[in-house]
Design a protein around this motif. Structure first.
Motif, short mmCIF file in Angstrom:
data_model
loop_
_atom_site.label_atom_id
_atom_site.label_comp_id
_atom_site.label_asym_id
_atom_site.label_seq_id
_atom_site.Cartn_x
_atom_site.Cartn_y
_atom_site.Cartn_z
N ILE A 156 4.42 1.27 -0.32
CA ILE A 156 3.96 -0.01 0.25
C ILE A 156 2.99 -0.69 -0.70
N TYR A 201 -5.64 -3.65 1.99
CA TYR A 201 -4.79 -2.49 2.31
C TYR A 201 -5.58 -1.20 2.11
N CYS A 234 3.67 -2.20 12.70
CA CYS A 234 3.21 -3.16 11.69
C CYS A 234 4.28 -3.43 10.64
N ILE A 235 4.96 -2.39 10.18
CA ILE A 235 5.99 -2.57 9.16
C ILE A 235 7.17 -3.35 9.73
N CYS A 236 7.55 -3.06 10.96
CA CYS A 236 8.63 -3.82 11.60
C CYS A 236 8.28 -5.30 11.67
N ILE A 250 1.65 -6.10 7.17
CA ILE A 250 1.82 -5.01 6.20
C ILE A 250 0.47 -4.52 5.70
N VAL A 274 -1.23 -1.78 7.79
CA VAL A 274 -0.77 -0.40 7.64
C VAL A 274 -1.83 0.45 6.94
N PHE A 314 11.23 -2.34 2.93
CA PHE A 314 10.16 -1.67 3.69
C PHE A 314 10.71 -0.88 4.88
N ILE A 347 9.33 3.01 7.07
CA ILE A 347 9.41 3.21 8.52
C ILE A 347 9.90 4.62 8.84
#
Length: 420
Positions: free
Chosen positions: A257, A285, A319-321, A335, A338, A395, A399
Protein backbone atom coordinates in the motif's frame (compact mmCIF):
# COMPACT_ATOMS: atom_id res chain seq x y z
CA UNK A 1 7.25 0.00 10.60
CA UNK A 2 7.42 -3.70 10.26
CA UNK A 3 10.22 -5.47 11.86
CA UNK A 4 10.65 -3.10 14.78
CA UNK A 5 9.58 -5.57 17.47
CA UNK A 6 12.24 -7.07 19.70
CA UNK A 7 12.98 -10.74 19.47
CA UNK A 8 11.50 -12.56 22.45
CA UNK A 9 13.20 -15.58 23.89
CA UNK A 10 16.48 -13.74 24.36
CA UNK A 11 17.11 -14.25 28.06
CA UNK A 12 20.42 -12.43 27.96
CA UNK A 13 21.89 -10.85 31.06
CA UNK A 14 24.08 -7.82 31.66
CA UNK A 15 27.58 -8.66 32.76
CA UNK A 16 27.76 -5.38 34.68
CA UNK A 17 25.79 -4.45 37.79
CA UNK A 18 22.02 -4.38 37.54
CA UNK A 19 21.54 -0.96 39.16
CA UNK A 20 23.22 1.20 36.52
CA UNK A 21 21.55 4.04 34.67
CA UNK A 22 21.32 3.15 30.99
CA UNK A 23 19.57 6.36 29.95
CA UNK A 24 22.32 7.51 27.57
CA UNK A 25 22.64 4.06 26.00
CA UNK A 26 18.87 3.85 25.44
CA UNK A 27 18.80 7.36 23.98
CA UNK A 28 21.54 6.38 21.54
CA UNK A 29 19.72 3.19 20.58
CA UNK A 30 16.51 5.14 20.03
CA UNK A 31 18.29 7.13 17.31
CA UNK A 32 18.84 3.85 15.44
CA UNK A 33 15.12 3.04 15.47
CA UNK A 34 14.42 6.49 14.04
CA UNK A 35 17.04 6.09 11.30
CA UNK A 36 15.93 2.71 9.99
CA UNK A 37 12.28 3.78 10.01
CA UNK A 38 13.29 6.90 8.09
CA UNK A 39 15.38 5.01 5.52
CA UNK A 40 12.81 2.25 4.98
CA UNK A 41 10.02 4.74 4.34
CA UNK A 42 12.11 6.55 1.71
CA UNK A 43 11.50 3.54 -0.55
CA UNK A 44 7.96 4.86 -1.02
CA UNK A 45 9.53 7.99 -2.54
CA UNK A 46 12.14 6.11 -4.57
CA UNK A 47 9.56 3.90 -6.29
CA UNK A 48 7.65 6.61 -8.22
CA UNK A 49 10.87 8.58 -8.77
CA UNK A 50 12.92 5.75 -10.28
CA UNK A 51 9.86 4.49 -12.17
CA UNK A 52 9.70 7.83 -13.97
CA UNK A 53 13.47 8.17 -14.43
CA UNK A 54 13.96 4.72 -15.96
CA UNK A 55 10.49 4.40 -17.55
CA UNK A 56 9.73 1.24 -15.57
CA UNK A 57 6.60 -0.87 -15.36
CA UNK A 58 5.03 -1.16 -11.90
CA UNK A 59 6.38 -4.70 -11.63
CA UNK A 60 9.92 -3.49 -12.34
CA UNK A 61 9.53 -0.62 -9.89
CA UNK A 62 8.47 -3.03 -7.13
CA UNK A 63 11.88 -4.72 -7.40
CA UNK A 64 12.93 -1.90 -5.05
CA UNK A 65 10.91 -3.47 -2.24
CA UNK A 66 11.85 -6.96 -3.43
CA UNK A 67 15.57 -6.25 -3.01
CA UNK A 68 15.11 -4.32 0.22
CA UNK A 69 12.91 -6.78 2.10
CA UNK A 70 14.54 -9.77 0.46
CA UNK A 71 17.62 -8.85 2.50
CA UNK A 72 15.67 -9.61 5.69
CA UNK A 73 15.20 -13.19 4.52
CA UNK A 74 18.77 -13.69 3.31
CA UNK A 75 20.74 -11.74 5.93
CA UNK A 76 18.80 -12.29 9.18
CA UNK A 77 20.28 -15.68 10.09
CA UNK A 78 23.91 -14.78 9.20
CA UNK A 79 23.44 -11.56 11.18
CA UNK A 80 22.37 -13.57 14.22
CA UNK A 81 25.53 -15.67 13.96
CA UNK A 82 27.67 -12.55 13.63
CA UNK A 83 26.08 -10.84 16.62
CA UNK A 84 26.46 -13.97 18.74
CA UNK A 85 30.19 -14.05 17.88
CA UNK A 86 31.02 -10.33 18.13
CA UNK A 87 28.39 -8.99 20.53
CA UNK A 88 25.56 -6.50 20.18
CA UNK A 89 27.62 -3.30 20.20
CA UNK A 90 29.99 -4.40 17.43
CA UNK A 91 27.01 -5.72 15.50
CA UNK A 92 25.42 -2.26 15.65
CA UNK A 93 28.63 -0.58 14.46
CA UNK A 94 29.07 -3.00 11.55
CA UNK A 95 25.40 -2.65 10.60
CA UNK A 96 25.69 1.14 10.51
CA UNK A 97 28.82 0.97 8.33
CA UNK A 98 27.18 -1.45 5.87
CA UNK A 99 24.05 0.73 5.70
CA UNK A 100 26.23 3.79 5.06
CA UNK A 101 27.99 1.92 2.25
CA UNK A 102 24.61 1.14 0.72
CA UNK A 103 23.57 4.80 0.88
CA UNK A 104 26.89 5.93 -0.63
CA UNK A 105 26.38 3.42 -3.47
CA UNK A 106 23.45 5.52 -4.71
CA UNK A 107 25.99 8.06 -5.99
CA UNK A 108 27.65 5.79 -8.59
CA UNK A 109 24.27 4.22 -9.39
CA UNK A 110 22.91 7.63 -10.36
CA UNK A 111 26.10 8.59 -12.20
CA UNK A 112 25.90 5.35 -14.23
CA UNK A 113 22.13 5.79 -14.73
CA UNK A 114 21.80 2.08 -13.92
CA UNK A 115 18.65 0.68 -12.28
CA UNK A 116 20.35 -2.68 -11.47
CA UNK A 117 23.09 -0.82 -9.59
CA UNK A 118 20.38 1.02 -7.61
CA UNK A 119 18.91 -2.36 -6.67
CA UNK A 120 22.32 -3.62 -5.52
CA UNK A 121 22.76 -0.47 -3.44
CA UNK A 122 19.34 -1.04 -1.85
CA UNK A 123 20.23 -4.63 -0.99
CA UNK A 124 23.47 -3.50 0.69
CA UNK A 125 21.58 -0.80 2.59
CA UNK A 126 18.90 -3.26 3.72
CA UNK A 127 21.55 -5.77 4.81
CA UNK A 128 22.96 -3.15 7.16
CA UNK A 129 19.49 -2.31 8.47
CA UNK A 130 18.81 -6.02 9.08
CA UNK A 131 22.03 -6.39 11.10
CA UNK A 132 21.05 -3.28 13.06
CA UNK A 133 17.67 -4.76 13.94
CA UNK A 134 19.13 -8.13 14.94
CA UNK A 135 21.60 -6.28 17.20
CA UNK A 136 19.52 -3.44 18.64
CA UNK A 137 16.06 -4.99 19.17
CA UNK A 138 16.99 -7.54 21.85
CA UNK A 139 19.58 -5.17 23.32
CA UNK A 140 16.90 -2.61 24.19
CA UNK A 141 14.88 -5.28 26.00
CA UNK A 142 17.70 -6.07 28.46
CA UNK A 143 18.92 -2.52 29.17
CA UNK A 144 17.00 -2.08 32.40
CA UNK A 145 14.51 -3.91 34.56
CA UNK A 146 12.73 -6.87 32.90
CA UNK A 147 9.33 -5.65 34.11
CA UNK A 148 9.72 -2.37 32.19
CA UNK A 149 11.02 -3.95 28.95
CA UNK A 150 7.67 -3.49 27.18
CA UNK A 151 7.57 0.24 27.91
CA UNK A 152 11.13 0.68 26.61
CA UNK A 153 10.28 -1.19 23.41
CA UNK A 154 7.11 0.85 22.92
CA UNK A 155 9.12 4.05 23.23
CA UNK A 156 11.80 2.98 20.75
CA UNK A 157 9.15 1.73 18.31
CA UNK A 158 7.41 5.10 18.54
CA UNK A 159 10.63 6.74 17.33
CA UNK A 160 10.77 4.19 14.52
CA UNK A 161 7.29 5.36 13.50
CA UNK A 162 8.40 8.98 13.87
CA UNK A 163 11.12 8.27 11.30
CA UNK A 164 8.57 6.88 8.85
CA UNK A 165 6.39 9.96 9.39
CA UNK A 166 9.16 12.49 8.77
CA UNK A 167 10.79 10.72 5.80
CA UNK A 168 8.11 11.57 3.18
CA UNK A 169 8.66 15.32 3.68
CA UNK A 170 12.42 14.84 3.33
CA UNK A 171 12.01 12.76 0.18
CA UNK A 172 9.42 15.05 -1.35
CA UNK A 173 11.58 18.14 -0.87
CA UNK A 174 15.06 16.81 -1.69
CA UNK A 175 14.22 14.15 -4.30
CA UNK A 176 10.88 14.66 -6.04
CA UNK A 177 10.84 18.48 -6.08
CA UNK A 178 14.47 18.54 -7.22
CA UNK A 179 13.70 16.03 -9.97
CA UNK A 180 10.65 18.02 -11.07
CA UNK A 181 12.94 20.89 -12.06
CA UNK A 182 14.74 18.56 -14.46
CA UNK A 183 11.78 17.30 -16.48
CA UNK A 184 12.88 15.29 -19.50
CA UNK A 185 16.46 14.90 -18.29
CA UNK A 186 16.90 11.31 -17.07
CA UNK A 187 20.49 11.84 -15.94
CA UNK A 188 19.65 14.76 -13.69
CA UNK A 189 16.52 12.97 -12.51
CA UNK A 190 18.61 10.06 -11.30
CA UNK A 191 21.15 12.37 -9.72
CA UNK A 192 18.43 13.91 -7.52
CA UNK A 193 18.99 11.04 -5.08
CA UNK A 194 22.75 11.51 -4.78
CA UNK A 195 22.99 14.28 -2.19
CA UNK A 196 20.15 13.04 0.06
CA UNK A 197 21.65 9.56 0.30
CA UNK A 198 25.19 10.89 0.76
CA UNK A 199 23.81 12.93 3.65
CA UNK A 200 22.25 9.77 5.11
CA UNK A 201 25.56 7.92 4.64
CA UNK A 202 27.37 10.64 6.59
CA UNK A 203 24.82 10.50 9.41
CA UNK A 204 25.11 6.70 9.62
CA UNK A 205 28.91 6.89 9.77
CA UNK A 206 28.69 9.47 12.56
CA UNK A 207 26.40 7.12 14.48
CA UNK A 208 28.83 4.25 13.85
CA UNK A 209 31.66 6.32 15.33
CA UNK A 210 29.51 7.21 18.34
CA UNK A 211 28.60 3.58 19.00
CA UNK A 212 32.18 2.45 18.51
CA UNK A 213 33.30 4.70 21.38
CA UNK A 214 30.28 4.34 23.68
CA UNK A 215 30.83 2.40 26.90
CA UNK A 216 27.80 0.18 26.59
CA UNK A 217 27.03 -2.74 28.92
CA UNK A 218 28.27 -6.14 27.76
CA UNK A 219 25.57 -8.79 27.36
CA UNK A 220 26.14 -12.41 28.28
CA UNK A 221 24.01 -14.95 26.40
CA UNK A 222 22.24 -17.28 28.82
CA UNK A 223 19.44 -18.35 26.53
CA UNK A 224 20.12 -22.08 26.89
CA UNK A 225 21.97 -23.62 29.80
CA UNK A 226 25.00 -25.79 29.10
CA UNK A 227 24.02 -29.36 28.36
CA UNK A 228 20.33 -28.51 28.09
CA UNK A 229 18.55 -30.30 25.27
CA UNK A 230 15.53 -28.74 23.63
CA UNK A 231 13.09 -31.41 22.45
CA UNK A 232 10.82 -30.81 19.48
CA UNK A 233 10.49 -27.74 17.27
CA UNK A 234 8.57 -24.48 17.06
CA UNK A 235 7.10 -25.80 13.80
CA UNK A 236 4.90 -28.11 15.88
CA UNK A 237 2.78 -25.16 16.99
CA UNK A 238 -0.08 -24.43 14.61
CA UNK A 239 -0.62 -20.89 15.91
CA UNK A 240 3.06 -20.12 15.28
CA UNK A 241 2.96 -21.37 11.69
CA UNK A 242 -0.26 -19.46 11.00
CA UNK A 243 1.27 -16.43 12.72
CA UNK A 244 4.28 -16.57 10.40
CA UNK A 245 1.88 -16.42 7.46
CA UNK A 246 0.16 -13.53 9.25
CA UNK A 247 3.46 -11.62 9.48
CA UNK A 248 4.12 -12.41 5.81
CA UNK A 249 0.81 -11.01 4.57
CA UNK A 250 0.78 -8.10 7.01
CA UNK A 251 4.22 -6.76 6.09
CA UNK A 252 3.47 -7.43 2.44
CA UNK A 253 0.15 -5.59 2.56
CA UNK A 254 1.50 -2.65 4.55
CA UNK A 255 4.52 -2.19 2.27
CA UNK A 256 2.51 -2.70 -0.93
CA UNK A 257 0.00 0.00 0.00
CA UNK A 258 2.74 2.47 0.95
CA UNK A 259 4.58 1.74 -2.30
CA UNK A 260 1.62 2.74 -4.49
CA UNK A 261 0.37 5.80 -2.59
CA UNK A 262 2.18 8.45 -4.68
CA UNK A 263 0.99 6.95 -7.98
CA UNK A 264 -2.52 6.46 -6.56
CA UNK A 265 -2.78 10.10 -5.47
CA UNK A 266 -1.44 11.27 -8.84
CA UNK A 267 -4.38 9.59 -10.60
CA UNK A 268 -6.74 12.31 -11.93
CA UNK A 269 -9.71 10.27 -10.70
CA UNK A 270 -8.35 10.34 -7.14
CA UNK A 271 -6.56 13.61 -6.35
CA UNK A 272 -4.49 14.46 -9.43
CA UNK A 273 -1.58 15.57 -7.27
CA UNK A 274 1.96 16.23 -8.47
CA UNK A 275 4.38 13.58 -7.20
CA UNK A 276 6.17 15.94 -4.79
CA UNK A 277 2.86 17.01 -3.24
CA UNK A 278 1.46 13.47 -3.17
CA UNK A 279 4.55 12.21 -1.35
CA UNK A 280 3.84 14.45 1.63
CA UNK A 281 0.55 12.65 2.26
CA UNK A 282 2.43 9.41 2.88
CA UNK A 283 3.24 10.91 6.28
CA UNK A 284 -0.43 10.48 7.24
CA UNK A 285 -0.26 6.77 6.42
CA UNK A 286 2.79 6.11 8.61
CA UNK A 287 1.82 8.76 11.17
CA UNK A 288 -1.50 6.99 11.66
CA UNK A 289 0.42 3.86 12.58
CA UNK A 290 2.39 5.82 15.17
CA UNK A 291 -0.73 7.32 16.81
CA UNK A 292 -2.66 4.06 16.66
CA UNK A 293 0.12 2.18 18.42
CA UNK A 294 -0.42 4.19 21.59
CA UNK A 295 -4.21 3.96 21.35
CA UNK A 296 -4.02 0.21 20.75
CA UNK A 297 -1.71 -0.35 23.71
CA UNK A 298 -4.38 1.11 25.99
CA UNK A 299 -7.28 -0.69 24.33
CA UNK A 300 -5.59 -4.09 24.61
CA UNK A 301 -5.41 -3.72 28.37
CA UNK A 302 -9.22 -4.04 28.35
CA UNK A 303 -9.94 -6.16 25.25
CA UNK A 304 -8.26 -9.40 24.11
CA UNK A 305 -5.44 -8.78 21.64
CA UNK A 306 -6.88 -11.23 19.08
CA UNK A 307 -10.19 -9.39 18.98
CA UNK A 308 -8.48 -6.01 18.58
CA UNK A 309 -6.35 -7.46 15.77
CA UNK A 310 -9.44 -8.80 13.98
CA UNK A 311 -11.30 -5.50 14.41
CA UNK A 312 -8.42 -3.52 12.92
CA UNK A 313 -8.11 -5.97 10.03
CA UNK A 314 -11.81 -5.70 9.19
CA UNK A 315 -11.56 -1.89 9.41
CA UNK A 316 -8.62 -2.03 6.99
CA UNK A 317 -10.69 -4.11 4.55
CA UNK A 318 -13.51 -1.56 4.70
CA UNK A 319 -11.09 1.32 4.08
CA UNK A 320 -9.41 -0.39 1.12
CA UNK A 321 -12.78 -1.28 -0.43
CA UNK A 322 -13.72 2.38 -0.17
CA UNK A 323 -10.47 3.35 -1.89
CA UNK A 324 -10.98 0.79 -4.67
CA UNK A 325 -14.66 1.40 -5.42
CA UNK A 326 -14.95 5.18 -4.93
CA UNK A 327 -12.99 8.13 -6.27
CA UNK A 328 -11.79 11.60 -5.38
CA UNK A 329 -10.45 12.72 -2.02
CA UNK A 330 -12.71 10.25 -0.21
CA UNK A 331 -10.80 7.37 -1.80
CA UNK A 332 -7.51 9.10 -0.96
CA UNK A 333 -8.29 9.49 2.75
CA UNK A 334 -9.78 6.00 2.90
CA UNK A 335 -6.49 4.40 1.87
CA UNK A 336 -4.54 6.66 4.24
CA UNK A 337 -6.76 5.50 7.12
CA UNK A 338 -5.37 1.99 6.66
CA UNK A 339 -2.21 3.26 8.37
CA UNK A 340 -4.18 3.74 11.59
CA UNK A 341 -5.53 0.19 11.27
CA UNK A 342 -2.01 -1.17 10.76
CA UNK A 343 -0.69 0.29 14.01
CA UNK A 344 -0.96 -2.68 16.37
CA UNK A 345 -0.82 -5.48 13.83
CA UNK A 346 2.86 -6.46 13.67
CA UNK A 347 3.57 -6.59 17.41
CA UNK A 348 0.19 -8.21 18.12
CA UNK A 349 0.59 -10.97 15.54
CA UNK A 350 4.16 -11.49 16.77
CA UNK A 351 3.18 -11.79 20.44
CA UNK A 352 0.19 -14.07 19.73
CA UNK A 353 2.33 -16.33 17.55
CA UNK A 354 5.05 -16.90 20.18
CA UNK A 355 2.62 -17.30 23.07
CA UNK A 356 3.12 -20.62 24.86
CA UNK A 357 6.21 -21.69 22.91
CA UNK A 358 8.37 -21.99 26.03
CA UNK A 359 11.90 -23.10 25.13
CA UNK A 360 10.97 -22.91 21.45
CA UNK A 361 10.35 -19.15 21.69
CA UNK A 362 13.71 -18.16 20.21
CA UNK A 363 13.28 -20.47 17.21
CA UNK A 364 9.73 -19.23 16.75
CA UNK A 365 10.93 -15.63 16.82
CA UNK A 366 13.44 -16.39 14.10
CA UNK A 367 10.74 -17.95 11.93
CA UNK A 368 8.56 -14.85 12.34
CA UNK A 369 11.44 -12.53 11.46
CA UNK A 370 12.08 -14.48 8.25
CA UNK A 371 8.40 -14.03 7.36
CA UNK A 372 9.07 -10.30 6.92
CA UNK A 373 10.08 -11.33 3.39
CA UNK A 374 6.40 -10.77 2.60
CA UNK A 375 7.43 -7.14 2.10
CA UNK A 376 9.46 -8.34 -0.89
CA UNK A 377 6.89 -10.67 -2.46
CA UNK A 378 3.43 -9.10 -2.16
CA UNK A 379 4.35 -5.63 -3.54
CA UNK A 380 5.81 -7.42 -6.58
CA UNK A 381 2.51 -9.21 -7.18
CA UNK A 382 0.59 -5.97 -6.72
CA UNK A 383 2.90 -4.42 -9.29
CA UNK A 384 1.91 -7.15 -11.74
CA UNK A 385 -1.75 -6.43 -11.01
CA UNK A 386 -1.23 -2.68 -11.47
CA UNK A 387 0.33 -3.29 -14.88
CA UNK A 388 -2.63 -5.41 -15.97
CA UNK A 389 -5.73 -3.88 -14.31
CA UNK A 390 -4.55 -0.49 -13.01
CA UNK A 391 -3.28 0.90 -9.72
CA UNK A 392 -6.68 1.40 -8.08
CA UNK A 393 -7.91 -2.15 -8.65
CA UNK A 394 -4.51 -3.58 -7.66
CA UNK A 395 -5.40 -2.75 -4.03
CA UNK A 396 -7.69 -5.78 -4.11
CA UNK A 397 -4.62 -7.86 -3.23
CA UNK A 398 -4.03 -6.23 0.19
CA UNK A 399 -7.71 -6.93 0.97
CA UNK A 400 -6.93 -10.66 0.84
CA UNK A 401 -4.02 -10.06 3.25
CA UNK A 402 -6.21 -8.31 5.82
CA UNK A 403 -8.99 -10.90 5.57
CA UNK A 404 -6.44 -13.53 6.60
CA UNK A 405 -5.24 -11.34 9.48
CA UNK A 406 -8.83 -11.07 10.75
CA UNK A 407 -9.07 -14.87 10.63
CA UNK A 408 -5.81 -15.20 12.55
CA UNK A 409 -6.94 -12.79 15.26
CA UNK A 410 -10.21 -14.64 15.87
CA UNK A 411 -9.32 -18.27 15.17
CA UNK A 412 -5.79 -18.99 13.98
CA UNK A 413 -4.05 -17.47 16.99
CA UNK A 414 -5.69 -19.80 19.51
CA UNK A 415 -3.05 -21.79 21.35
CA UNK A 416 -3.24 -25.59 21.36
CA UNK A 417 -1.01 -27.57 23.71
CA UNK A 418 1.63 -29.67 21.97
CA UNK A 419 3.01 -32.80 23.56
CA UNK A 420 6.80 -32.78 23.30
Amino acid sequence: MAGSTAIPGQTNQLSTGGNENYGFALTSLTSLFFMWGFITCLNDILIPHLKAVFDLTYTQAMLIQFCFFGAYFIVSLPSGVLVKKLGYQKGIVIGLVIAALGCASFYPAAAMQSYPVFLIALFILASGITLLQVSANPYVSILGKPETASSRLTLTQAFNSLGTTVAPFFGAFLILEQAATEVGNAANGAEAVQMPYLLLAAMLLILAAVFAYLKLPVVADTQVEDGEEIIGSAWQYRHLVLGALGIFVYVGGEVAIGSFLVNFFADPNIAGLEEAEAAKYIAYYWGGAMVGRFIGAGVMQKIAAGKVLAFNAVAAVVCICAAVFTSGTFAMWAILAVGLCNSIMFPTIFSLAISGLGKHTSQGSGILCLAIVGGAIIPLFQGMLADSIGVQLSFLLPIVCYVYIAYYGLIGSQFKQVNS
